[in-house]
Design an enzyme around this catalytic site. Structure first.
Site, PDB file in Angstrom:
ATOM      1  N   ASP A   1       0.866  -1.170   0.000  1.00  0.00           N
ATOM      2  CA  ASP A   1       0.000   0.000   0.000  1.00  0.00           C
ATOM      3  C   ASP A   1       0.916   1.237   0.000  1.00  0.00           C
ATOM      4  O   ASP A   1       2.138   1.130   0.199  1.00  0.00           O
ATOM      5  CB  ASP A   1      -0.951  -0.015   1.202  1.00  0.00           C
ATOM      6  CG  ASP A   1      -2.192   0.826   0.925  1.00  0.00           C
ATOM      7  OD1 ASP A   1      -2.105   1.764   0.107  1.00  0.00           O
ATOM      8  OD2 ASP A   1      -3.248   0.565   1.521  1.00  0.00           O
TER       9      ASP A   1
HETATM   10  C1  NOJ Z   1      -4.125   3.797  -0.063  1.00  0.00           C
HETATM   11  C2  NOJ Z   1      -5.255   2.831   0.055  1.00  0.00           C
HETATM   12  O1  NOJ Z   1      -5.209   2.185   1.306  1.00  0.00           O
HETATM   13  C3  NOJ Z   1      -5.274   1.773  -1.040  1.00  0.00           C
HETATM   14  O2  NOJ Z   1      -6.491   1.080  -0.956  1.00  0.00           O
HETATM   15  C4  NOJ Z   1      -5.084   2.394  -2.392  1.00  0.00           C
HETATM   16  O3  NOJ Z   1      -5.117   1.396  -3.377  1.00  0.00           O
HETATM   17  C5  NOJ Z   1      -3.771   3.149  -2.415  1.00  0.00           C
HETATM   18  N1  NOJ Z   1      -3.793   4.188  -1.421  1.00  0.00           N
HETATM   19  C6  NOJ Z   1      -3.479   3.747  -3.790  1.00  0.00           C
HETATM   20  O4  NOJ Z   1      -4.353   4.753  -4.093  1.00  0.00           O
END
Ligand code: NOJ
Length: 768
Positions: A289
């Site tokens: 993430d």
């Molecule tokens: C943070 C989020 O937790 C995740 O779900 C997402 O895919 C990423 N950012 C990228 O945007």
């Protein structure tokens, strides 16, 4: 420490090689043999820096807190494998030209983005699509979303989110399929099929299954907080949809942010290597993430950025999302001998394979002339309206308050969500994230009702103040939206009086209320589940007039409906139904569509009842014992609406539950059959649900667990017989004592019906 880790690395690499050799029982290869061959050949030409470049996903935008510079120079040096957060087609092409023309080996960039429930045409939010209990809804939506995204240059989506959510306080419940592993697995697989097709190819979008794993079990429902989930609960519940997605051929996984049992998921060797690669044989890639490699230090897990890079890569993370920690530290780790170059090769390989199979080397650029026509395909909107109608859940319908007559002359529409284009589509829309420019035209509920009734109807709107999530003084960092100050007591009294007057003057009141999309989703957990702002006061004022009131909810989580569930005749949960949402709501309100959605979550009475889920274990007291059974003394402990529940404009009867075998061995399968009849006046959809319970054995098993479902359409008076298998897949569980999957000799209860309280029962005995 290093010795132990290097040993683990050797094992991991061995695991990958074993998978490549396709030993007996191993799954088919994820990527094609041709892609493997080309990737291996390319790898041989790459310098260490170029390899490390492939492990880096850079931000495609310049934004405070994200990135201070454009990635151009890094791309030219071969330092970027993937880009995220860039949806401008011209910019995508510009960056791709740098990669393909200026970098030494001309390796194209893989562009990733969160295409969660649509790209231009926005479909219902995932929790809504799960409420359809129809995996083809997800599959169709994600196929169209994938085609749109791919045409616009996005080859990789950070979807599906398959986190089990047993707590409505957790904001991200809106992004998943709810609380159940069986339903969640079906929805997960449907999304993989929708985006990737049968195999990854030049027309597909690779999925990234997230957030691996246990993220939904955050302490107190607070986003990002630690999760403590014992292995048996991980295996029996939280990991099931992930494994299902993996089995459906998912190309990538995203490691989660939070600590799982004290080890951050993005540095968790057990999760990323032992379970994912070794147990399941996953051959794809793991992306973290955002900024999660760097955050290993913030967690108090890594000593410094170098240690963070070391811990992430040794745990099994292939690609670093946006933190540049790999780019800045991996070369040093190789130099110091802490990570071998052979291991780096193993981590790069699936990234290159994915690029080959996705056809990036042949067609790296977006055909800009075709994008707009693709994104504005009229069939997209028609499909959206249909799927939105299938996703709504009718929670209450006293005295057949719904459907409404199309001859109504005077309607009062109240509530701040009624005519807000920002609120009908939910979160994760391109427009919602990066401001206007998405060029779609969301249909509000007000517009949908107008479209349905035509100019003859007299409609009065009393919106009331938009509830505000943001504390006064703060500005939403993504949208830049300033908080609306809460209404003064005078303003409140004024709005309530207006709502009352409009209601008193109307034949019917439609209240459109709920949460604004930014009240659920990431970093949007809540300590209460109230209708925010003065919505409930406006609702009460409308009901007090004695006029029939219909409440349409736009929401990303169950809300506190204790008052409404006793006083408002009809409640339709539309969740966030998407671009055509207003038309789809009107279809249901006026009976052109008969609602057939069912709850994918247990609906709590209050936040204090969370976590609340139907598949809990029995306690030491029998459920029906006269005392010591109540879990709360100040409130009914049962959900307000149970898991699997939802009404229809018709009624259904479930009968004649029978098993092809009532006694069988653990290796056998029994077929469960049940007859479903439409006993009401109109055609409608029923969802047959099969629940089981193992009465005794080497572990306590849930009081009920869903192990089969099917949504079917029935004409009035029509009966259909449905059959479901009960075999190893359905009866097994992960035994905490022996640490393996077991089907045990035991007695099983089997229920069939229309929700998780179904009473139609049969017995199944499993022998040695
Ligand atoms: C943070 C989020 O937790 C995740 O779900 C997402 O895919 C990423 N950012 C990228 O945007």
């Amino acid at each position: 420490m290093h010795l132990r880790r290097n040993f683990a690395l050797a094992l991991f690499a061995g695991g990958l090689l074993a998978a490549a050799g396709t030993p007996a029982g191993a799954q088919a290869r994820l990527f094609s043999p041709a892609a493997r061959q080309k990737a291996e050949a390319l790898l041989k030409q790459m310098t260490l820096d170029e390899k490390i470049g492939q492990l880096n996903q850079s931000a495609g935008i310049v934004m405070p807190g994200v990135s201070t510079t454009k990635p151009d120079d890094m791309i030219a040096k071969g330092g970027v494998g993937s880009i995220l957060w860039q949806m401008n087609v011209k910019e995508i092409n510009r960056l791709q030209h740098i990669a393909v023309e200026k970098s030494r080996l001309h390796i194209p960039i893989l562009f990733g983005f969160d295409v969660i429930h649509g790209y231009r045409t926005i479909f219902p939010v995932p929790l809504a699509m799960a409420s359809s209990w129809d995996p083809s809804v997800e599959e169709q939506a994600q196929r169209l979303a994938g085609q749109d995204a791919r045409a616009a240059g996005i080859e990789w989506t950070f979807t599906p989110m398959v986190d089990i959510a047993r707590d409505a306080r957790w904001g991200r419940i809106v992004e998943g399929a709810g609380e159940d592993p069986f339903l969640g697995s079906a929805m997960a697989q449907a999304q993989v099929r929708g985006f990737q097709g049968a195999k990854l190819g030049p027309d597909s979008v690779m999925v990234c299954v997230k957030h691996f794993a246990g993220y939904g079990a955050a302490d107190g429902g607070r986003d990002y907080d630690s999760s403590y989930v014992p292995e048996e609960l991980m295996r029996n519940v939280y990991l099931r949809p992930f494994h299902a997605a993996e089995q459906a051929g998912a190309g990538s996984f995203m490691s989660a942010y939070m600590d799982l049992n004290d080890v951050p998921a993005s540095g968790n060797h057990w999760l990323l290597t032992d379970v994912l690669r070794k147990d399941w044989g996953f051959q794809g890639l793991v992306l973290t993430d955002a900024f999660a490699v760097k955050s290993l230090q913030t967690h108090g897990f890594a000593k410094d950025p170098e240690d963070a890079a070391y811990k992430a890569i040794s745990a099994g993370v292939n690609m670093d999302m946006a933190s540049l920690t790999y780019s800045q530290n991996l070369a040093q780790l190789v130099k110091e001998g802490k990570v071998s170059e052979a291991y780096i090769d193993q981590m790069v390989l699936p990234i290159l394979e994915a690029k080959y199979d996705l056809g990036l080397f042949e067609h790296p650029y977006v055909d800009e002339s075709k994008v707009e026509a693709m994104l504005n395909r009229p069939e997209g909107l028609a499909l959206e309206r249909k799927l939105a109608g299938r996703s709504m859940v009718l929670l209450r319908n006293q005295n057949r308050a719904l459907p409404l007559s199309k001859d109504l002359k005077k309607i009062a529409i109240i509530g701040p969500m009624a005519d807000s284009t920002r609120d009908i589509e939910g979160g994760w829309t391109v427009e919602g994230l990066f401001g206007p420019g998405g060029k779609n035209h969301p249909v509000t509920v007000l517009a949908g009702i107008r479209n349905k009734l035509g100019p003859g109807a007299q409609i009065t709107l009393v919106a009331g103040p938009q509830p505000s999530k943001i504390y006064p003084g703060l500005v939403d960092s993504i949208t830049g939206v300033k908080p609306t100050p809460p209404p003064t007591p005078e303003e409140t009294a004024n709005w309530i009086a207006k709502a009352k007057a409009a209601a008193a003057d109307a034949d019917v009141v439609v209240a459109v209320m709920g949460e604004t999309p930014n009240m659920s989703g990431e970093a949007a957990s809540r300590a209460t589940l109230d209708l925010p702002g003065i919505q409930e006061q406006m609702l009460e004022a409308a009901v007090a007039t004695g006029k029939p009131v219909v409440l349409v909810l736009l929401n990303g989580r169950p809300l506190d409906m204790r008052w409404a569930s006793e006083h408002v005749p009809a409640i339709l949960d539309a969740w966030y139904p998407g671009t055509e949402g207003g038309n789809a709501v009107a279809d249901v309100l006026f009976g052109d569509v008969n609602p057939g959605g069912k709850l994918p979550v247990s609906w709590p009475r209050v936040a204090g009842a969370e976590p609340l889920y139907y598949n809990h274990n029995l306690t030491h007291e029998p459920e029906d014992a006269p005392e010591f059974t109540s879990r709360y003394w100040d409130m009914n402990s049962k959900p307000l609406y149970p898991f699997g529940y939802g009404l229809s404009y018709t009624t259904f009867q479930f009968a004649n539950l029978r098993l092809s075998k009532t006694r069988m061995t653990a290796a056998d399968t029994s077929e469960v059959s049940v007859d479903v009849t439409n006993t009401g006046p109109v055609p409608g959809d029923a969802v047959a649900q099969i629940y089981i319970h193992q009465r005794y054995g080497s572990a306590s098993r849930p009081v009920r667990q869903l192990e089969g479902f099917k949504r079917i359409a029935l004409q009035p008076g029509e009966t259909k017989t449905l059959t479901f298998p009960l075999g190893r897949n359905e009866l097994q569980f992960w035994d905490p004592q022996t640490k393996r999957w077991l089907v045990e000799p035991s007695a099983f209860d089997v229920w069939a019906g229309g929700d998780s309280t179904a009473s139609l029962h049969a017995d199944l005995t499993v022998t040695q």
